[in-house]
Design a protein around this motif. Structure first.
Motif, PDB file in Angstrom:
ATOM      1  N   GLU A  14       0.866  -1.178   0.000  1.00 22.55           N
ATOM      2  CA  GLU A  14       0.000   0.000   0.000  1.00 22.55           C
ATOM      3  C   GLU A  14       0.901   1.226   0.000  1.00 22.55           C
ATOM      4  N   ASP A  15       0.528   2.236  -0.772  1.00 21.00           N
ATOM      5  CA  ASP A  15       1.371   3.423  -0.930  1.00 21.00           C
ATOM      6  C   ASP A  15       1.777   4.037   0.406  1.00 21.00           C
ATOM      7  N   TRP A  16       0.839   4.081   1.344  1.00 14.80           N
ATOM      8  CA  TRP A  16       1.103   4.794   2.592  1.00 14.80           C
ATOM      9  C   TRP A  16       2.244   4.168   3.387  1.00 14.80           C
ATOM     10  N   LYS A  17       2.428   2.862   3.236  1.00 12.57           N
ATOM     11  CA  LYS A  17       3.498   2.200   3.989  1.00 12.57           C
ATOM     12  C   LYS A  17       4.864   2.704   3.537  1.00 12.57           C
ATOM     13  N   LEU A  18       5.064   2.737   2.221  1.00 10.55           N
ATOM     14  CA  LEU A  18       6.345   3.197   1.690  1.00 10.55           C
ATOM     15  C   LEU A  18       6.553   4.680   1.992  1.00 10.55           C
ATOM     16  N   ILE A  19       5.501   5.460   1.833  1.00  8.82           N
ATOM     17  CA  ILE A  19       5.600   6.900   2.114  1.00  8.82           C
ATOM     18  C   ILE A  19       5.926   7.134   3.588  1.00  8.82           C
ATOM     19  N   SER A  20       5.276   6.375   4.472  1.00  6.92           N
ATOM     20  CA  SER A  20       5.525   6.529   5.914  1.00  6.92           C
ATOM     21  C   SER A  20       6.961   6.167   6.265  1.00  6.92           C
ATOM     22  N   LEU A  21       7.473   5.109   5.638  1.00  7.68           N
ATOM     23  CA  LEU A  21       8.859   4.728   5.908  1.00  7.68           C
ATOM     24  C   LEU A  21       9.815   5.809   5.416  1.00  7.68           C
ATOM     25  N   GLN A  22       9.534   6.372   4.258  1.00 10.82           N
ATOM     26  CA  GLN A  22      10.401   7.434   3.737  1.00 10.82           C
ATOM     27  C   GLN A  22      10.369   8.669   4.642  1.00 10.82           C
ATOM     28  N   LEU A  23       9.220   8.946   5.256  1.00  9.40           N
ATOM     29  CA  LEU A  23       9.150  10.055   6.211  1.00  9.40           C
ATOM     30  C   LEU A  23      10.004   9.767   7.443  1.00  9.40           C
ATOM     31  N   GLU A  24       9.979   8.509   7.911  1.00  9.54           N
ATOM     32  CA  GLU A  24      10.815   8.133   9.060  1.00  9.54           C
ATOM     33  C   GLU A  24      12.296   8.250   8.706  1.00  9.54           C
ATOM     34  N   ILE A  25      12.643   7.860   7.489  1.00 10.93           N
ATOM     35  CA  ILE A  25      14.031   7.979   7.035  1.00 10.93           C
ATOM     36  C   ILE A  25      14.468   9.442   7.073  1.00 10.93           C
ATOM     37  N   LYS A  26      13.590  10.305   6.598  1.00 13.03           N
ATOM     38  CA  LYS A  26      13.908  11.741   6.582  1.00 13.03           C
ATOM     39  C   LYS A  26      14.038  12.290   7.995  1.00 13.03           C
ATOM     40  N   LYS A  27      13.155  11.851   8.913  1.00 14.94           N
ATOM     41  CA  LYS A  27      13.210  12.315  10.303  1.00 14.94           C
ATOM     42  C   LYS A  27      14.535  11.963  10.961  1.00 14.94           C
ATOM     43  N   LYS A  28      15.090  10.823  10.585  1.00 10.24           N
ATOM     44  CA  LYS A  28      16.349  10.360  11.173  1.00 10.24           C
ATOM     45  C   LYS A  28      17.565  10.954  10.465  1.00 10.24           C
ATOM     46  N   SER A  29      17.321  11.877   9.533  1.00  9.50           N
ATOM     47  CA  SER A  29      18.397  12.510   8.748  1.00  9.50           C
ATOM     48  C   SER A  29      19.206  11.473   7.974  1.00  9.50           C
ATOM     49  N   LEU A  30      18.502  10.445   7.487  1.00  6.70           N
ATOM     50  CA  LEU A  30      19.128   9.412   6.676  1.00  6.70           C
ATOM     51  C   LEU A  30      18.772   9.622   5.210  1.00  6.70           C
ATOM     52  N   ASP A  31      19.512   8.948   4.347  1.00  2.00           N
ATOM     53  CA  ASP A  31      19.220   8.997   2.917  1.00  2.00           C
ATOM     54  C   ASP A  31      18.602   7.697   2.415  1.00  2.00           C
ATOM     55  N   ALA A  32      18.726   6.638   3.204  1.00  4.40           N
ATOM     56  CA  ALA A  32      18.148   5.347   2.825  1.00  4.40           C
ATOM     57  C   ALA A  32      18.075   4.462   4.059  1.00  4.40           C
TER      58      ALA A  32
END
Length: 597
Positions: A14-32
């Protein structure tokens, strides 16, 4: 326990799962962030609560790694799952080869200079982290240990599995748990250590002669252990899983500690401890090296349990015969069925399980049965579900790869059959695969020869005509444990030498995308053989699986006289072993199926 054909409603993209993970990645100041298809025990089959990669992507294969950046996502899979991933995953996911160099290449090409890649140390081994850190450092990318970001967004995770531990009889194991602990403790001492961390539940089950039902198809209990050089052992397990009518501490001298206290106890270890870098999560290594000396050492239980004793070999041979009876009864039923094209892949899977259930000692399938008809057979590890279930058609090749867990041992076999008359192309491909099976079955090798060396025997007849397959030729098989048992295997990458008394699968294949797949698989036992020419010790295979190979699929003129003789001997042995054990109808079918070429 039978197989379910209903897709797990929680394990889909589901789209929201990937989008949510990418938001968490951004919050942690990560690139991947990296999401591997493993749990803390690094087994192939996962409990529902550990299916993080499948929950994110819908991919349910047994091996894979997902890399998610702020703008992209890629799934790395091996040759068994490449076609499945390419044809079933949403377009948002790239699909690449599951090789360390490919992972490094993708991260290098898709992350900015000075990029940071997050990983959770519970799900990456010491070896994996060391390799990636070193390779990424050279291109200016940093590997960063972080929280489990998937669990941060997976709010409705299923509960962990819960099953009661039970004892595995010593008359089946062929060795007491005390003697096993003595053997492994001696190796701890000889390695200059005082303790061994064991994170593989199969190793724990073998060592302590215990089993459980925490995951489908594999009778293990989710537990961790520390074995000491004085033979004492700490078992970390949910206390609710302890046997109700038995006491592990008084019966077996095992100190039981709640699983939730594992990391705390690990941080209190002061002795020199051995850990296996290929199976131990990086997080446990980091905890230990803050309190004690850590030595990297292959889990000694892996090789010890792969080398079967005489009792195990006897029982494993017995269950191969029982399983062959069930499979032949199934084949007899199928080939005498008046309306084969009314049947579906699920019908065949259920009927095969019905015949297996009639055998003494049967417990469960040893993995999800593969029944791939027509183009589905080209998906190496295809697993039929209600939404993919295909009705059989005339001219179809049907690849059936299945196995079972009996209390005495584990089975795994594959046969490819045809509805109606096969085409010459199908026969040619089948004959090539058969030549590969015969070649590796007849192989002889000297002490020190690797799995890679033996793997070549199966491939040479195929490569002679420009063909090959994208998976290994063979894997180890446990005794009422994992159907894929380490550390021995036959593959292009296997460097570990193959000795005697190891049960391995021999399973060459050939796959035509969009048309069909062909695989023939027997289990075999490695054995000693004398070499009259130079007196050097050699090993060979003793075939354990005896189920007819479809004669209608073979082009006899493409076989050598030696290959024909091998096949005729194989069918003679199959007939003599199985005929007295079959129903009248199956006896008649077997007589025809084992006719000499």
């Amino acid at each position: 326990m039978s197989q379910s054909f209903t897709a797990n409603p929680n394990l889909h993209f589901e789209d929201w799962k990937l989008i949510s993970l990418q938001l968490e990645i951004k919050k942690k100041s990560l690139d991947a962030f990296l999401v591997p298809k493993v749990d803390i025990y690094r087994g192939e089959t996962l409990a529902d609560c550990d299916e993080r990669l499948a929950w994110l992507t819908g991919f349910t294969g047994t091996a894979g790694l997902l890399a998610v950046s702020l703008g992209k996502a890629v799934l790395f899979v091996d040759g068994r799952y490449a076609l499945e991933a390419r044809t079933t995953l949403p377009d948002v996911f790239e699909v690449c080869s599951f090789a360390n160099k490919e992972i490094v290449k993708w991260l290098t090409e898709n992350l900015p200079d000075g990029g940071q890649v997050g990983y959770c140390g519970l799900f990456h081994s010491v070896s994996d982290v060391k390799y990636l850190k070193n390779k990424l450092k050279k291109v200016g990318i940093t590997l960063v240990s972080t929280d489990n970001l998937v669990d941060d967004i997976w709010k409705e995770k299923p509960p962990p599995p819960f099953s009661e531990i039970y004892y595995y009889p010593e008359e089946l194991a062929g060795e007491t748990h005390q003697n096993k602990r003595l053997r492994i403790s001696s190796e701890i001492k000889s390695s200059g250590a005082s303790a061994l961390l064991i994170t593989n539940p199969g190793s724990i089950g073998w060592l302590l002669n215990i089993r459980g039902n925490d995951i489908p198809y594999t009778p293990i209990v989710h537990a961790l252990a520390i074995l000491y050089s004085n033979e004492n052992i700490d078992l970390f397990v949910d206390l609710g899983k302890l046997p109700r009518n038995q006491n592990l501490e008084t019966d077996r001298g095992i100190r039981v500690i709640p699983h939730k206290d594992f990391e705390k106890t690990l941080g209190e270890v002061e002795e020199t401890i051995l850990i296996d870098p290929d199976t131990t999560p990086q997080r446990y290594h980091e905890i230990l090296r803050n309190s004690c000396e850590v030595k990297l050492h292959t889990d000694p239980c892996l090789a010890a349990r792969a080398h079967k004793n005489t009792t195990q070999i006897k029982h494993c041979k017995d269950v191969q015969t029982r399983d062959a009876v069930a499979f032949v009864e199934f084949l007899s039923w199928f080939f005498s069925h008046p309306r084969q094209t009314d049947l579906t892949e699920i019908d065949l899977s259920l009927k095969l399980w019905e015949f297996r259930q009639k055998q003494p000692g049967i417990k469960s399938p040893s993995f999800e049965t593969i029944v791939g008809s027509g183009p589905n057979g080209a998906i190496v590890h295809y697993r039929v579900k209600e939404n993919t279930n295909r009705r059989l058609k005339n001219g179809d090749l049907i690849l059936i790869d299945s196995g079972a867990q009996y209390i005495e041992g584990t089975t795994d076999l594959t046969r490819t059959i045809c509805i109606g008359t096969p085409t010459r192309k199908q026969q040619m491909d089948f004959t090539i695969v058969l030549k590969g099976l015969i070649s590796v079955s007849e192989a002889k090798w000297e002490i020190g020869s690797s799995g890679k060396f033996i793997d070549n025997f199966a491939r040479i007849p195929m490569m002679d005509v420009g063909e090959d397959y994208g998976h290994g030729t063979g894997h180890g098989v446990g005794q009422f444990l994992e159907v894929h048992e380490g550390p021995y295997r036959l593959s292009k990458k296997s460097t570990k030498s193959i000795h005697d008394n190891i049960i391995l699968s021999l399973e060459p294949g050939l796959y035509r995308e969009g048309e069909y797949g062909i695989r023939i698989e027997n289990l075999a036992l490695t054995s000693n053989v004398s070499n009259a020419k130079n007196d050097k010790q050699q090993y060979c295979f003793e075939t354990l699986t005896f189920v007819p190979i479809d004669l209608a699929m073979i082009l006899p003129e493409k076989l050598t006289r030696d290959e024909i003789n091998w096949l005729n001997r194989y069918h003679d042995e199959t007939y003599s072993r199985l005929y007295p054990l079959l129903s009248t109808g199956a006896q008649a079918w077997l007589m025809k199926a084992c006719q000499p070429l």
